[in-house]
Design an enzyme around this catalytic site. Structure first.
Site, PDB file in Angstrom:
ATOM      1  N   GLU A 101       6.564  48.643  53.385  1.00 60.20           N
ATOM      2  CA  GLU A 101       8.462  48.924  53.017  1.00 60.20           C
ATOM      3  C   GLU A 101       8.592  49.274  54.571  1.00 60.20           C
ATOM      4  OE1 GLU A 101      10.597  50.232  49.811  1.00 60.20           O
ATOM      5  OE2 GLU A 101       8.686  48.685  49.390  1.00 60.20           O
TER       6      GLU A 101
ATOM      7  N   HIS B 139      10.909  56.895  50.173  1.00 57.69           N
ATOM      8  CA  HIS B 139       9.962  56.806  52.258  1.00 57.69           C
ATOM      9  C   HIS B 139       9.859  57.590  52.319  1.00 57.69           C
ATOM     10  CE1 HIS B 139      12.760  52.630  51.148  1.00 57.69           C
ATOM     11  NE2 HIS B 139      10.935  52.408  51.064  1.00 57.69           N
TER      12      HIS B 139
ATOM     13  N   CYS C 201      17.802  55.968  57.072  1.00 58.78           N
ATOM     14  CA  CYS C 201      17.896  54.324  56.918  1.00 58.78           C
ATOM     15  C   CYS C 201      18.230  52.923  57.453  1.00 58.78           C
ATOM     16  CB  CYS C 201      18.405  54.064  55.352  1.00 58.78           C
ATOM     17  SG  CYS C 201      17.605  55.345  54.301  1.00 58.78           S
TER      18      CYS C 201
END
Length: 451
Positions: free
Chosen positions: A180, A256, A375
């Site tokens: 990721e 995450h 993000c």
């Protein structure tokens, strides 16, 4: 072997431009915000302008800022590969009628969260003295699995000078190597130009392990993927720490690591439930870092996991200032949670740590899909020579910000519901916008429709 300290190195935050198809389809299982806002009407224009305003304000404050373009959406090529035939309008109408979940996936604007775009190792840590990039395979979800090919082309177009930059292939898109990107990677060092230690956080082991994993939501990153990226970049055991994310945090919606911890320089701001082995992780970092680690721990008594996920306190940007202090850029939702705001004032700002300023930014359009300030950016530490070697027009200045703002206002809708995704006009509008954008950014032909 690590390089010598380079005082010209600074961190450039490359923010993702929010794409014209920004919508709330609730695609990300395990992302509580995305799931809870499914079906709402989105405002792509407002989303993109909110992102640009954040970039501009940080640039004005003296932080180096770059831009990454959105990807081609809807991805009609993906629908055709899945058996939908005919012209664009026919493909869209059939997908809407027969497989609406696929239509939503190929229209996702998730590439705006560029923390997932790749993992980056700066040249000061690399044996060959180059900056290393590995695009994330994002195989855990179909809508993000569509991204890596274009991500690789974009990064290759921006960082094309082979004397300065090295690009590695995406890891195999299998569950064993689920990757990721930088959302599960933190580099810690005294200063950006000093050799650093890389903290890779994973949710599960594909081969072996003791089987302690989350039960409610999937663990998206594997230890094996993190190890493979570190090998690609030539990092040694002395430069790396691998830590398992706390399963309870993942089950609370921390999909995450950057939703529960953020690091910069020698500072690691983290929640009590960030790591399965908190003390072991800290000890490993202390043993390998040349500069003493400064851990800033937030106990669960101060901020619950639910409040951490709802506010995205830890999905904030932690930025270095020339005087050695740090600024924390938080989403507006942090003000809406009393416990979180109190923690920021009484625990962080009043604590014995370098964080001396909290800046609040409105990124609500992104937050409703589960993406905060951290993000939205990919961190790339670059020396002065490497910044000069960046291709295209992607380092933000006043002129570029003005052009991108005008571009958004020309091309973006101010209302987009999931039902609008089958509109063929939206697809045509998006292609026209992206074709113009590559000209503004001077990137060349990076999109499938341009090749």
């Amino acid at each position: 072997m690590s390089r010598e300290t380079d005082p010209s190195v600074c961190e450039v935050n490359f923010d993702g431009l929010v794409g014209p198809t920004h919508n709330y389809s609730g695609l990300a299982h395990g992302n509580v915000a995305s799931m809870s806002h499914e079906g709402l009407v989105a405002n792509p224009r407002e989303a993109a302008l909110q992102g640009l305003e954040k970039m501009k304000s940080l640039m004005d404050a003296g932080y180096a800022q770059g831009v990454l373009p959105p990807q081609q959406r809807p991805d009609l090529g993906a629908l055709r590969a899945l058996g939908f035939t005919g012209d664009d309008a026919r493909v869209l109408s059939r997908a809407a009628a027969e497989a609406p979940q696929l239509l939503r996936a190929v229209c996702s604007a998730s590439t705006m969260w560029t923390a997932n775009a790749a993992t980056v190792t700066p040249s000061v840590d690399a044996a060959d003295g180059r900056v290393h990039f590995t695009p994330a395979n994002l195989q855990s979800s179909f809508h993000r699995y569509l991204e890596p090919a274009t991500t690789g082309r974009v990064l290759g177009a921006m960082f094309r000078d082979e004397r300065c930059f090295a690009h590695h292939p995406v890891l195999p898109a299998t569950p064993a190597f689920a990757d990721e990107g930088a959302a599960n990677h933190t580099r810690l060092a005294g200063e950006h130009g000093e050799p650093g230690v890389h903290l890779y956080v994973y949710g599960r082991q594909a081969f072996g392990g003791d089987g302690v994993e989350p039960r409610r939501f999937p663990a998206r990153q594997t230890l094996e993927a993190s190890q493979a990226v570190a090998r690609q970049h030539g990092l040694s055991e002395a430069q790396t720490v691998f830590a398992q994310q706390h399963p309870e945090a993942i089950d609370a919606g921390v999909f995450h690591n950057d939703v529960i911890a953020v690091g910069n320089g020698p500072v690691l701001l983290y929640h009590e439930y960030a790591f399965r082995d908190e003390q072991g992780t800290l000890e490993a970092l202390r043993a390998k870092m040349a500069t003493p680690l400064i851990p800033v721990r937030v106990p669960v008594e101060a901020v619950s996991l639910d409040d951490a996920v709802a506010s995205y306190l830890f999905n904030s940007q932690l930025l270095s200032n020339p005087d050695g202090t740090m600024t924390l850029v938080v989403p507006g939702e942090c003000q809406e949670r009393e416990a979180v705001w109190r923690c920021l004032q009484d625990h962080l700002l009043a604590g014995n740590n370098p964080i001396t300023e909290v800046v609040v930014k409105d990124v609500k359009q992104s937050m409703r899909n589960g993406g905060g300030p951290a993000c939205l950016r990919l961190r790339v530490a670059l020396s002065a020579a490497e910044r000069a070697a960046v291709s295209g027009r992607v380092l933000l200045d006043d002129a570029l910000h003005g052009e991108l703002t005008a571009w958004v206002r020309r091309h973006y809708r101010d209302r987009l519901a999931p039902a609008d995704l089958s509109d063929p006009a939206l697809a045509h509008e998006t292609l026209a916008a992206l074709d113009e954008l590559t000209g503004i950014l001077e990137l060349g032909s990076v999109y499938p429709f341009q090749r």
